[in-house]
Design a protein around this motif. Structure first.
Motif, mmCIF file in Angstrom:
data_model
loop_
_atom_site.group_PDB
_atom_site.id
_atom_site.type_symbol
_atom_site.label_atom_id
_atom_site.label_comp_id
_atom_site.label_asym_id
_atom_site.label_seq_id
_atom_site.Cartn_x
_atom_site.Cartn_y
_atom_site.Cartn_z
ATOM 1 N N ALA A 78 8.706 3.911 -13.761
ATOM 2 C CA ALA A 78 9.960 3.159 -13.631
ATOM 3 C C ALA A 78 9.865 2.052 -12.580
ATOM 4 C CB ALA A 78 11.098 4.110 -13.270
ATOM 5 N N ASP A 79 8.917 2.192 -11.635
ATOM 6 C CA ASP A 79 8.816 1.246 -10.515
ATOM 7 C C ASP A 79 7.672 0.252 -10.662
ATOM 8 O OD1 ASP A 79 10.835 2.765 -9.382
ATOM 9 O OD2 ASP A 79 9.436 4.014 -8.246
ATOM 10 N N GLU A 80 6.681 0.600 -11.428
ATOM 11 C CA GLU A 80 5.440 -0.175 -11.503
ATOM 12 C C GLU A 80 5.384 -0.982 -12.803
ATOM 13 O OE1 GLU A 80 1.773 -1.607 -10.259
ATOM 14 O OE2 GLU A 80 3.123 -0.328 -9.101
ATOM 15 N N PRO A 81 5.170 -2.301 -12.733
ATOM 16 C CA PRO A 81 5.055 -3.091 -13.968
ATOM 17 C C PRO A 81 3.882 -2.610 -14.832
ATOM 18 C CG PRO A 81 5.293 -4.520 -12.046
ATOM 19 C CD PRO A 81 5.069 -3.137 -11.525
ATOM 20 N N GLN A 82 4.125 -2.436 -16.114
ATOM 21 C CA GLN A 82 3.039 -2.000 -16.985
ATOM 22 C C GLN A 82 1.996 -3.104 -17.138
ATOM 23 O OE1 GLN A 82 4.130 -0.504 -20.838
ATOM 24 N NE2 GLN A 82 2.012 -0.059 -21.414
ATOM 25 N N GLN A 135 0.788 -1.228 0.000
ATOM 26 C CA GLN A 135 0.000 0.000 0.000
ATOM 27 C C GLN A 135 0.822 1.282 0.000
ATOM 28 O OE1 GLN A 135 -3.343 -0.006 -0.333
ATOM 29 N NE2 GLN A 135 -3.289 -2.238 -0.402
ATOM 30 N N SER A 136 2.005 1.224 0.528
ATOM 31 C CA SER A 136 2.804 2.443 0.674
ATOM 32 C C SER A 136 3.291 2.962 -0.680
ATOM 33 C CB SER A 136 4.009 2.155 1.574
ATOM 34 O OG SER A 136 4.824 3.300 1.689
ATOM 35 N N GLY A 137 3.330 4.289 -0.815
ATOM 36 C CA GLY A 137 3.870 4.884 -2.035
ATOM 37 C C GLY A 137 5.368 4.709 -2.144
ATOM 38 N N HIS A 138 6.059 4.725 -1.009
ATOM 39 C CA HIS A 138 7.524 4.586 -1.004
ATOM 40 C C HIS A 138 7.956 3.938 0.300
ATOM 41 C CE1 HIS A 138 11.782 5.421 -1.500
ATOM 42 N NE2 HIS A 138 11.786 5.915 -0.270
ATOM 43 N N VAL A 139 8.934 3.051 0.227
ATOM 44 C CA VAL A 139 9.482 2.401 1.420
ATOM 45 C C VAL A 139 10.988 2.599 1.435
ATOM 46 C CG1 VAL A 139 9.548 0.303 2.801
ATOM 47 C CG2 VAL A 139 7.682 0.643 1.176
ATOM 48 N N ASP A 140 11.504 3.058 2.551
ATOM 49 C CA ASP A 140 12.930 3.292 2.702
ATOM 50 C C ASP A 140 13.698 1.969 2.599
ATOM 51 O OD1 ASP A 140 15.431 3.597 4.754
ATOM 52 O OD2 ASP A 140 14.954 5.504 3.781
#
Length: 294
Positions: free
Chosen positions: A255-259, A67-72
């Motif tokens: 760049a991060d999400e599979p199309q 669910q998170s938009g970004h994870v460190d």
């Protein structure tokens, strides 16, 4: 249910859905509260030594993974170590480990649905971490079930759906990809799948391995957004009346999400008899819970 079930992450949206569904069938979960710093290798060691469940369902990091938009990256690294320790402990005590994963382990370069046999190709740090955690579980704990889910939709205010619904009330324009595809999966449906797998494991069926599950009818973010918007209009005055179609390549997360992140669900059906449910049927209850919380 004869098996003792331990649920890590009983406080998050998927954990709560699993507890609710279990209660309807008198299936209970030992759901310990995490330490203040979250579950790590030492706290997991003490927990499993003290409690000795038959099955551990690891939803401890659900929000970060799904669910998170970004994870460190440092957070992901700590989670990897914790999962590795969890797998070691489960093997040592001969517990079953149920571990979630994601369509994100694929790069989305192919347009046909991904099966469990397809090569992975993670795109970003979170995807790589999920893949390494899968490998740890396979190597260290033979009695495991890895469940890769599609696009999980839950009723948390900070989750993917919650952030989208808030923008409907605040933004003048909301662009969504119309050439990106995946399996929308309401969190109650994901919980149903976990529970169905647990019931069969309770019958001593040694059905270890990796399985895919996603809601029926692969779709695009634009179509999912339109369906959510139509349902949200029953609950709130929305600022937006139409969504803007854009290309996957133009999205900030391209760049991060599979199309193409569609999962083939034949194996889970052939093994457990679990049929994919139409994701649209789960939206009314999902939004009802979301707005009731809000």
């Amino acid at each position: 249910m004869r098996m003792r079930l331990m649920l890590l992450g009983g406080g998050n949206a998927l954990g709560q859905a699993l507890i609710r569904l279990g209660a309807e069938e008198d299936i209970g979960f030992l759901a310990p509260r995490p330490p203040d710093q979250g579950w790590d290798a030492p706290s997991l060691t003490n927990l499993l030594d003290d409690n000795r469940p038959d099955v551990v369902i690891n939803l401890a990091y659900y929000f970060d993974w799904f669910q998170s938009g970004h994870v460190d990256e440092a957070v992901l690294s700590n989670q990897e170590r914790a999962v590795e320790r969890l797998a070691e402990l489960c093997q040592h005590h001969q517990f079953v480990l149920m571990q979630p994963s994601s369509y994100r382990v694929f790069d989305g370069a192919r347009t046909t649905a991904y099966s469990e046999k397809d090569e992975v190709a993670p795109l970003d740090a979170r995807s790589w971490a999920l893949w390494r955690m899968e490998q740890s579980v396979r190597a260290l704990c033979p009695r495991h079930v890895l469940l890769r889910f599609g696009w999980l939709l839950d009723d948390s205010s900070h989750g993917l759906m919650g952030r989208f619904l808030q923008r409907l009330e605040q933004s003048d324009e909301l662009p969504l990809a119309d050439d990106r595809r995946g399996n929308p999966t309401p969190v109650e449906d994901a919980a149903r799948v976990i529970l169905a797998v647990l019931k069969q494991l309770d019958c001593q069926a040694p059905l270890w391995g990796t399985y895919h599950y996603g809601g029926h009818e692969a779709s695009t973010p634009l179509v999912v957004g339109q369906a959510l918007m139509a349902e949200a209009a029953h609950h709130r005055q929305l600022k937006i009346d139409t969504l803007t179609a854009v290309a996957h390549a133009a999205c900030t997360d391209a760049a991060d999400e599979p199309q193409h992140g569609v999962l083939a669900c034949k194996k889970i059906f052939n093994t457990f008899g679990i049929k994919p449910r139409a994701w649209r049927t789960g939206l009314p209850n999902l939004l009802e819970r979301y707005y009731r919380h809000g």
